[in-house]
Scaffold this motif. Structure first.
Motif, PDB file in Angstrom:
ATOM      1  N   LYS A   1       0.652  -0.887  -0.436  1.00  0.00           N
ATOM      2  CA  LYS A   1      -0.092  -0.274   0.261  1.00  0.00           C
ATOM      3  C   LYS A   1       0.644   1.283   0.135  1.00  0.00           C
ATOM      4  CE  LYS A   1      -0.764   0.553   5.014  1.00  0.00           C
ATOM      5  NZ  LYS A   1      -1.376   1.008   6.358  1.00  0.00           N
ATOM      6  N   PRO A   2       0.818   2.031  -0.478  1.00  0.00           N
ATOM      7  CA  PRO A   2       0.531   3.838  -0.441  1.00  0.00           C
ATOM      8  C   PRO A   2       1.564   3.791   1.130  1.00  0.00           C
ATOM      9  CG  PRO A   2      -0.664   3.925  -1.937  1.00  0.00           C
ATOM     10  CD  PRO A   2      -1.135   2.579  -0.789  1.00  0.00           C
ATOM     11  N   THR A   3       2.103   4.687   1.290  1.00  0.00           N
ATOM     12  CA  THR A   3       3.039   4.728   2.774  1.00  0.00           C
ATOM     13  C   THR A   3       2.079   5.815   3.367  1.00  0.00           C
ATOM     14  OG1 THR A   3       5.122   5.148   1.387  1.00  0.00           O
ATOM     15  CG2 THR A   3       4.950   6.160   3.571  1.00  0.00           C
ATOM     16  N   PRO A   4       1.658   5.098   4.568  1.00  0.00           N
ATOM     17  CA  PRO A   4       0.308   6.065   4.849  1.00  0.00           C
ATOM     18  C   PRO A   4       0.460   7.426   5.419  1.00  0.00           C
ATOM     19  CG  PRO A   4       0.460   4.532   6.883  1.00  0.00           C
ATOM     20  CD  PRO A   4       2.217   4.258   4.958  1.00  0.00           C
ATOM     21  N   SER A   5       1.724   8.046   6.378  1.00  0.00           N
ATOM     22  CA  SER A   5       2.545   8.621   6.565  1.00  0.00           C
ATOM     23  C   SER A   5       2.440  10.154   5.066  1.00  0.00           C
ATOM     24  CB  SER A   5       3.698   8.738   7.364  1.00  0.00           C
ATOM     25  OG  SER A   5       3.406   8.009   8.747  1.00  0.00           O
ATOM     26  N   ILE A   6       2.057  10.776   5.730  1.00  0.00           N
ATOM     27  CA  ILE A   6       1.544  11.545   4.142  1.00  0.00           C
ATOM     28  C   ILE A   6       1.784  13.279   5.049  1.00  0.00           C
ATOM     29  CG2 ILE A   6       0.920  10.244   2.913  1.00  0.00           C
ATOM     30  CD1 ILE A   6      -1.690  12.075   3.234  1.00  0.00           C
TER      31      ILE A   6
END
Length: 392
Positions: free
Chosen positions: A311-316
């Motif tokens: 999945k995409p990195t959740p910390s954005i």
């Protein structure tokens, strides 16, 4: 906390937190006599450490491993191997405000519900740094596999929806780009897309593919300890993985049986590779490999192909909506140092989890046949064999 140990015969336990003093692993069940040193393990840890390019977190860690036990004069002793990596660049204050709310896409809420408490400094045990122990254990497992002539290679097959061209893939190219992609043209497209997403304060996911070559047939169990089931569990245990497929995977659901079945071919003419043994063919070949090297839960001797969706990195840094611990709505923008994509650094983690699973199941397979046990202990087995229902 239970659930930090993996394997049945070749086992390892990971320990430590993202912002604690150290992280590491303890391996048990490793045979004596394997040549290994800290440099062997470090080469794998270097592939997952932060700060390798502008497309990874800027946390400055050298991730230098220390082997504390289980190795003497360059060889494993057969006793538990303990390894540690000490944290040096923790910035826990970057995460102080996280204690008051739940980050979207993270395990903050589920940790709170399970334990009534959580280490909010970088996610604690749910942090990607937990994989340090997995990679250290994987480095040892790969030494065992290589001694058996088995090779494991993982790479980024797709990032941000940009896929490698199968006809252009060259594994030697992986180390030549920051995305660990075996297709130079695809890597350049990913670079441009990553720059765009970073400007938008966003992140991206992808697919990691792992290929196992020279795996002997017959490894795995037909029911609950299937090789494909255990490989899937191993990859799903990686925090960012949300999907796993083997061989054609979900595409098999759209195929006809005549298209999906892999036809068997006569054994290779070279007696060292094919031929017969005790009246049975050995090392059959297949015309195709839709099954991904596994039939009925057991390896079939062809290449094992397995893919993990990350999945995409959740910390954005982009503003998101969430709630505080008391349920009040709040707008947040994640601070700290984070990867715009997890995929490149997770490649070696996938490789490691595949390796430890294979070693564990290879060891379990050693007790499957009495004639092999007798052969190991220098005895002759009077093991009955049957052909067409008749004893031979």
């Amino acid at each position: 906390m239970s659930g930090s140990t993996y394997g049945k015969i070749f086992t390892f336990t990971t320990w430590g937190e993202s912002h604690g003093k150290a992280l590491g692993a303890v391996i048990d069940g490793c045979p004596a006599g394997i040549p290994i040193c800290e440099e062997d393990i470090q080469s794998y840890l270097d592939r997952r450490k932060p700060g390798q390019s502008r497309f990874t977190t800027k946390r400055a860690e050298d991730d230098a491993v220390q082997v504390l036990s289980g190795v003497f004069e360059g060889y494993t002793t057969g006793t538990p191997i303990s390894m540690a990596v000490f944290n040096k660049d923790q910035r826990s204050l970057d995460y102080s405000e996280i204690a008051s709310y739940y980050r979207p896409g993270h395990a903050d809420y589920t940790f709170d519900k399970k334990y009534g408490f959580r280490d909010y400094r970088g996610g604690g045990r749910s942090s990607g740094r937990e994989t340090i122990g997995r990679v250290a254990a994987g480095a040892v497992a790969i030494k065992i596999l290589n001694a058996l002539g088995i090779e494991v290679h993982a790479y980024s097959r797709e990032i941000g929806g940009i896929s490698c061209d199968a006809s252009q893939m060259d594994l030697s190219l992986c180390a030549q780009n920051p995305f660990y992609m075996p297709d130079a043209a695809a890597a350049e497209k990913v670079r441009a897309f990553a720059e765009q997403k970073m400007t938008e304060k966003d992140s991206m996911g992808g697919i990691i593919e792992c290929m196992v070559t020279h795996m002997p047939a017959g490894i795995g169990e037909p029911v609950f300890e299937k090789l494909d089931a255990n490989l899937s569990k191993a990859l799903f245990s990686i925090g960012a993985v949300k999907g796993v497929e083997i061989g054609d995977g979900f595409a098999a659901a759209r195929a006809a049986g005549s298209e999906n079945n892999d036809s068997f071919l006569p054994p290779h003419e070279d007696p060292a590779i094919g031929g017969t043994e005790n009246g049975r063919v050995k090392n059959l070949r297949k015309s195709t490999n839709h099954a991904g090297g596994i039939l009925g839960g057991m390896s079939d001797g062809s290449d094992i192909i397995i893919r993990a969706a990350v999945k995409p990195t959740p910390s954005i840094a982009r503003e998101q909506q969430t709630v505080t611990r008391d349920g009040s709505p709040v707008s947040i923008s994640i601070k700290g140092r984070h990867d715009p994509m997890i995929v490149p650094r997770a490649v070696v983690v996938v490789e490691s989890m595949v390796a430890v699973t294979l070693v564990d199941m290879l060891f379990a397979g050693m007790s499957a046949r009495m004639d092999k046990i007798c052969e190991f202990f220098g005895r002759t087995a009077d093991t009955p064999r049957f052909l067409n229902g008749e004893r031979i």
